[in-house]
Write an enzyme that holds these catalytic residues in place. Structure first.
Site, PDB file in Angstrom:
ATOM      1  N   ASP A 135      45.761 -19.860 -27.202  1.00 38.49           N
ATOM      2  CA  ASP A 135      46.081 -21.046 -27.868  1.00 38.49           C
ATOM      3  C   ASP A 135      44.565 -21.672 -28.184  1.00 38.49           C
ATOM      4  O   ASP A 135      44.676 -22.847 -28.893  1.00 38.49           O
ATOM      5  CB  ASP A 135      46.962 -21.803 -27.480  1.00 38.49           C
ATOM      6  CG  ASP A 135      47.048 -22.407 -25.960  1.00 38.49           C
ATOM      7  OD1 ASP A 135      45.869 -22.225 -25.377  1.00 38.49           O
ATOM      8  OD2 ASP A 135      47.830 -22.937 -25.482  1.00 38.49           O
ATOM      9  N   ARG A 193      31.699 -31.175 -22.439  1.00 40.73           N
ATOM     10  CA  ARG A 193      30.624 -30.471 -21.593  1.00 40.73           C
ATOM     11  C   ARG A 193      29.321 -30.730 -22.141  1.00 40.73           C
ATOM     12  O   ARG A 193      29.096 -30.742 -23.447  1.00 40.73           O
ATOM     13  CB  ARG A 193      31.101 -28.885 -21.475  1.00 40.73           C
ATOM     14  CG  ARG A 193      32.318 -28.671 -20.846  1.00 40.73           C
ATOM     15  CD  ARG A 193      32.251 -27.387 -20.177  1.00 40.73           C
ATOM     16  NE  ARG A 193      32.238 -26.320 -21.115  1.00 40.73           N
ATOM     17  CZ  ARG A 193      32.372 -24.895 -20.776  1.00 40.73           C
ATOM     18  NH1 ARG A 193      32.601 -24.778 -19.462  1.00 40.73           N
ATOM     19  NH2 ARG A 193      32.223 -23.890 -21.669  1.00 40.73           N
ATOM     20  N   ARG A 200      25.121 -17.318 -22.807  1.00 39.09           N
ATOM     21  CA  ARG A 200      25.288 -16.841 -21.762  1.00 39.09           C
ATOM     22  C   ARG A 200      24.846 -15.348 -21.726  1.00 39.09           C
ATOM     23  O   ARG A 200      24.340 -14.955 -22.656  1.00 39.09           O
ATOM     24  CB  ARG A 200      26.838 -16.424 -21.363  1.00 39.09           C
ATOM     25  CG  ARG A 200      27.608 -17.868 -21.532  1.00 39.09           C
ATOM     26  CD  ARG A 200      28.799 -17.920 -22.581  1.00 39.09           C
ATOM     27  NE  ARG A 200      29.593 -19.039 -22.593  1.00 39.09           N
ATOM     28  CZ  ARG A 200      30.083 -19.853 -21.856  1.00 39.09           C
ATOM     29  NH1 ARG A 200      30.698 -19.152 -20.933  1.00 39.09           N
ATOM     30  NH2 ARG A 200      30.547 -20.783 -21.851  1.00 39.09           N
ATOM     31  N   ASP A 274      30.161 -13.176 -18.814  1.00 41.23           N
ATOM     32  CA  ASP A 274      30.150 -14.288 -19.905  1.00 41.23           C
ATOM     33  C   ASP A 274      30.392 -15.354 -19.307  1.00 41.23           C
ATOM     34  O   ASP A 274      30.169 -16.531 -20.052  1.00 41.23           O
ATOM     35  CB  ASP A 274      31.672 -14.013 -20.883  1.00 41.23           C
ATOM     36  CG  ASP A 274      32.737 -13.676 -19.848  1.00 41.23           C
ATOM     37  OD1 ASP A 274      32.566 -12.858 -18.897  1.00 41.23           O
ATOM     38  OD2 ASP A 274      33.753 -14.434 -20.021  1.00 41.23           O
ATOM     39  N   ASN A 275      30.377 -15.395 -17.835  1.00 40.99           N
ATOM     40  CA  ASN A 275      30.379 -16.943 -17.391  1.00 40.99           C
ATOM     41  C   ASN A 275      28.916 -17.106 -16.651  1.00 40.99           C
ATOM     42  O   ASN A 275      28.860 -17.755 -15.531  1.00 40.99           O
ATOM     43  CB  ASN A 275      31.388 -16.816 -16.109  1.00 40.99           C
ATOM     44  CG  ASN A 275      32.688 -16.955 -17.163  1.00 40.99           C
ATOM     45  OD1 ASN A 275      32.804 -17.409 -18.098  1.00 40.99           O
ATOM     46  ND2 ASN A 275      33.845 -16.510 -16.272  1.00 40.99           N
TER      47      ASN A 275
HETATM   48  P1  AMP Z   1      37.120 -17.425 -18.729  1.00 39.01           P
HETATM   49  O1  AMP Z   1      37.572 -16.325 -17.756  1.00 39.01           O
HETATM   50  O2  AMP Z   1      37.909 -18.755 -18.463  1.00 39.01           O
HETATM   51  O3  AMP Z   1      35.814 -17.527 -18.912  1.00 39.01           O
HETATM   52  O4  AMP Z   1      37.551 -16.860 -20.246  1.00 39.01           O
HETATM   53  C1  AMP Z   1      37.360 -15.799 -20.751  1.00 39.01           C
HETATM   54  C2  AMP Z   1      37.528 -15.532 -22.286  1.00 39.01           C
HETATM   55  O5  AMP Z   1      38.922 -15.983 -22.645  1.00 39.01           O
HETATM   56  C3  AMP Z   1      36.397 -16.637 -23.076  1.00 39.01           C
HETATM   57  O6  AMP Z   1      36.122 -15.871 -24.219  1.00 39.01           O
HETATM   58  C4  AMP Z   1      37.478 -17.850 -23.333  1.00 39.01           C
HETATM   59  O7  AMP Z   1      36.798 -18.498 -24.341  1.00 39.01           O
HETATM   60  C5  AMP Z   1      38.947 -16.985 -23.407  1.00 39.01           C
HETATM   61  N1  AMP Z   1      39.934 -18.224 -23.082  1.00 39.01           N
HETATM   62  C6  AMP Z   1      40.430 -18.620 -21.910  1.00 39.01           C
HETATM   63  N2  AMP Z   1      41.238 -19.426 -22.027  1.00 39.01           N
HETATM   64  C7  AMP Z   1      41.668 -19.351 -23.434  1.00 39.01           C
HETATM   65  C8  AMP Z   1      42.528 -20.228 -24.233  1.00 39.01           C
HETATM   66  N3  AMP Z   1      43.667 -21.057 -23.628  1.00 39.01           N
HETATM   67  N4  AMP Z   1      42.497 -20.234 -25.531  1.00 39.01           N
HETATM   68  C9  AMP Z   1      41.530 -19.357 -25.983  1.00 39.01           C
HETATM   69  N5  AMP Z   1      40.699 -18.611 -25.332  1.00 39.01           N
HETATM   70  C10 AMP Z   1      40.756 -18.439 -24.169  1.00 39.01           C
HETATM   71 MG    MG Z   2      34.077 -18.321 -19.652  1.00 44.36          MG
END
Ligand code: AMP
Ligand code: MG
Length: 535
Positions: A135, A193, A200, A274-275
């Protein structure tokens, strides 16, 4: 509005022009336009004045309408050109394809008084082209955690992205926190932020995976010119040699960052590519955690409980693996392929030298001798032999009276050793005779090494206190602040906690509560010891 913008990322790099609402595959573009969703009743819950200072925002401007409007996504400031970045990534060791800013919207780049460039980014302000099935929003609990930890890490001296503000949106967000098929509605929030760039490893990987070499090259050149200008000084072209220099610098910075994590007991929890920030900053505070009892296999991330890929002790190896993915991604733009291996070697060397330097400071020793490897290994074994709080152990070691504690009376020495380290034990009953003997033996060796260095005791203590924080964002402390904000509608604990975390190395009068090791109630409580990715 005192901010000066210069939106170079979207000016110089290719992006999508139209901002259609739906999630999609984005080709040949570094970004897509994105618009924050208007929150229904935004409220400023917390802010970091130091970050505002970086941008040139005064304390009185923080309570202004424009501040709340801009950092809740309610109203854009005129020069803002919001966008979401396209990136890919390796998640848990596997290529995951296009990911991108699914819930982060970059507002624009501020140039401050000193000419520094700061990208402002809202996390949790609504969907973008990269939201896939999610979302685009964020819940209060994860936003409090991101806000506090970004700042806590900065004050600890760990390279990190920063957090300007935490705003409650007044809207509810549905999350299945325990992945048990029972979703709940939770309050939504947005963190602003701040970092020089949020690029990244995955931003490069996505172009390489699609064999879009022209755009890969453009992005590399852009990042080098913008964020590593010292590497191109006086040269017109970013050639292969400069790209190698740049990759070496990314390797070096990543090593420095991870050694800091190991020093303070931070576990990132989701070290996917990606992080991983191209600047070597800690980025994306999700299911992170702080080591309490010393256990290198500990991970806060429930999704990783089985494989433990991202546990505390694995972090140096995982950063190396991630750098190898980045090397693969930029491979096509480098002529001397072997130089990439040399850069990976630099990662290992930097890791080793920084680790040695860090451990000397943590132990209050001056020189690395042949004894340290084994001394440190035995110390870690000791920390595991009884559940021992890492933070407390190092602090107490700093006040250990070297060469004075009953060296000639074994019984008294055992007693005084146990008494000295008492505060560090989660289960004092584990400290049986066998354990105490090991502790005393280790302290004998430690005393010996300290004496060889001839350090003045007060100097030793001062050095150790600068390497060993007293106040860290313990998992339960963050959770208490979240509970107060969420269940009692009182966010004041967040700012109070931030205030303590501003000075993590110095004992603060009346603040013992924030240094306490994890209480028993928090041992297995969700949010305190284990976190899901549901945020
Ligand atoms: P993360 O593990 O939090 O780094 O997220 C991995 C991927 O999922 C990234 O591309 C984030 O932008 C996406 N993502 C995580 N949570 C959401 C969310 N609530 N809505 C949209 N994208 C999300
Ligand atoms: Mg991320």
């Amino acid at each position: 509005m005192p901010l000066t913008f210069d939106n170079r990322f979207i000016r110089e790099l290719p992006g999508e022009t139209a901002s259609s609402g739906s999630s999609r595959k984005v080709l040949g573009a570094c970004y897509s336009p994105a618009l924050p969703v208007q929150p229904s009743d935004p409220k400023l819950l917390a802010y970091a004045q130091e970050v505002a200072d970086l941008l040139g925002i005064t304390e009185s401007e923080i309570s202004s309408d424009w501040f709340l409007d801009a950092f809740s996504g309610r109203k854009l400031l005129e020069p803002m050109q919001p966008f979401a970045m396209c990136y890919g990534g390796h998640q848990f060791g596997h290529w995951a394809g296009q990911l991108g800013d699914g819930r982060a919207i970059n507002l624009g780049e501020v140039i401050n008084r000193d000419g520094q460039r700061w990208m402002l980014q809202l996390k949790g302000a609504g969907p973008t082209a990269y939201s896939r099935n999610a979302d685009g929003f964020a819940v209060l609990r994860s936003s409090v955690r991101e806000f506090l930890c970004s700042e806590a890490m900065h004050h600890l001296g760990v390279p990190t992205t920063r957090a300007l503000s935490l705003v409650g949106t007044g809207d509810l967000v549905v999350r299945d926190m325990f992945y048990d098929g029972r979703p709940r509605r939770e309050p939504g929030a947005i963190v602003c932020r701040v970092a020089p760039t949020f690029v990244r490893f995955g931003n490069f990987e996505i172009f390489a995976a699609r064999q879009d070499i022209p755009n890969l090259r453009r992005l590399i050149e852009y990042v080098i010119r913008t964020d590593f200008p010292e590497l191109v000084r006086g040269q017109e072209h970013v050639d292969s040699a400069i790209i190698v220099q740049w990759f070496r610098e990314v390797c070096r910075r990543s090593a420095v960052m991870v050694v800091h994590w190991m020093r303070v007991g931070f576990v990132h929890g989701v070290m996917n590519t990606d992080n991983m920030s191209i600047l070597g900053l800690t980025i994306d505070y999700g299911p992170y955690g702080w080591l309490e009892d010393y256990d290198p296999t500990w991970t806060p991330n429930t999704t990783d409980a089985e494989g433990r890929r991202y546990c505390y002790g694995q972090q140096p190896q995982i950063a190396y693996w991630n750098l190898a993915q980045l090397a693969n991604a930029i491979y096509a733009c480098v002529e001397d392929k072997e130089s990439l291996e040399g850069a990976m070697e630099l990662y290992i060397q930097t890791m080793q030298s920084q680790w040695q330097e860090t451990m000397l400071a943590k132990l209050g020793l001056l020189r690395w001798t042949s004894a340290e490897d084994s001394l440190i290994e035995s110390m870690f074994e000791l920390l595991r032999a009884a559940e021992t709080d890492m933070t407390w152990f190092y602090r107490l070691l700093g006040t250990w009276p070297v060469a004075q504690a009953h060296r000639n009376d074994p019984e008294q020495r055992s007693k005084s050793a146990l008494k000295h380290f008492h505060e560090a034990y989660y289960r004092p009953e584990q400290c049986d005779g066998v354990y105490v003997k090991r502790l005393v033996d280790w302290l004998d060796r430690y005393d010996q090494r300290v004496m060889e260095d001839h350090t003045d005791p007060s100097k030793r203590r001062a050095t150790m206190e600068l390497a060993n924080p007293l106040y860290v964002l313990r998992n339960y402390l963050a959770q208490e602040a979240i509970d107060r904000a969420q269940e009692h509608g009182d966010p004041s604990d967040i700012m109070r906690l931030l205030e303590v975390l501003r000075n993590p190395y110095k004992e603060q009068l009346g603040m013992q509560r924030y240094a306490q090791k994890r209480p028993e109630w928090a041992r297995n409580r969700p949010g305190c010891s284990m976190l899901s990715c549901s945020s």
